[in-house]
Design an enzyme around this catalytic site. Structure first.
Site, PDB file in Angstrom:
ATOM      1  N   HIS A  18     -10.546   3.883  -4.465  1.00  0.00           N
ATOM      2  CA  HIS A  18      -9.696   4.692  -3.576  1.00  0.00           C
ATOM      3  C   HIS A  18     -10.032   6.174  -3.723  1.00  0.00           C
ATOM      4  CE1 HIS A  18      -6.512   1.326  -4.316  1.00  0.00           C
ATOM      5  NE2 HIS A  18      -6.985   1.154  -3.085  1.00  0.00           N
ATOM      6  N   LYS A  42       7.139  -7.186  -3.108  1.00  0.00           N
ATOM      7  CA  LYS A  42       8.505  -7.233  -3.629  1.00  0.00           C
ATOM      8  C   LYS A  42       8.576  -6.704  -5.055  1.00  0.00           C
ATOM      9  CE  LYS A  42      10.792 -10.457  -0.627  1.00  0.00           C
ATOM     10  NZ  LYS A  42       9.678 -10.825   0.274  1.00  0.00           N
TER      11      LYS A  42
END
Ligand code: PNS
Length: 166
Positions: A18, A42
């Site tokens: 990234h 989640k």
């Protein structure tokens, strides 16, 4: 007119793949906004606060890199921020199918926004946040694949028993 790009993702955690794409984007565009998706998973390993803190610390030396969060449709966020481009990294052919679907769906939703694909340096072409978490949690070495701050935070989070080989 200045060109503003959005680099969206979950960044759980930020990897050197990234970082490489963001640094390349910062050279290509007037401004690049790293946009961390809220509620992607989640139970992420890193909280939103941690992910923002890490990205802001890593890019504090690059004035045209901003770190933000977004929720809802990506194209709506891109428009809200007055950006024209979505940047995505392409590592291998296996990334292509999903990225192709997303790029074309986003174009259908808003055809004024272009998706630009960038390739990371080859030494990062096989790493993903998921693999980093798996390897580290099983005691493998991730040094050089993530920013030092991420490695440190992983050490703080993962049980000492699993860290014997890291
Ligand atoms: O790091 P990731 O998980 O590959 O990033 C995926 C992301 C955040 C780019 C994608 O899930 C996304 O854009 N989500 C926002 C909701 C949305 O716009 N979905 C439709 C995309 S075609």
């Amino acid at each position: 007119m200045s060109t503003v790009a959005i680099y969206p993702g979950t960044f759980d955690p930020l990897t050197n793949g990234h970082v490489d794409i963001i640094a390349r984007g910062a050279r290509l565009f007037d401004r690049i906004i790293v946009a961390v998706l809220v509620n992607a998973e989640k139970s992420p390993l890193f909280t939103m606060t941690e992910r923002l803190e890490i990205a802001r610390a890593v890019f504090k030396g690059l004035p045209n890199v901003e770190v933000d969060t977004f929720d809802g449709l990506l194209v709506d966020y891109v428009e809200r921020r007055g950006a024209q481009v979505i940047v995505r990294g392409l590592r291998a052919v296996s990334d292509f199918e999903f990225e192709f679907q997303m790029a074309l769906m986003n174009r259908r939703l808003n055809d004024k926004i272009e998706t630009v694909f960038m390739m990371p340096a080859e030494q990062y072409s096989y790493i993903s946040s998921r693999l980093i978490k798996e390897v580290f949690s099983l005691g493998g070495r991730v040094h050089g694949l993530v920013p030092d701050m991420v490695e440190q935070r992983l050490r703080d989070k993962v049980a000492p028993a699993a860290q014997t080989r890291s």
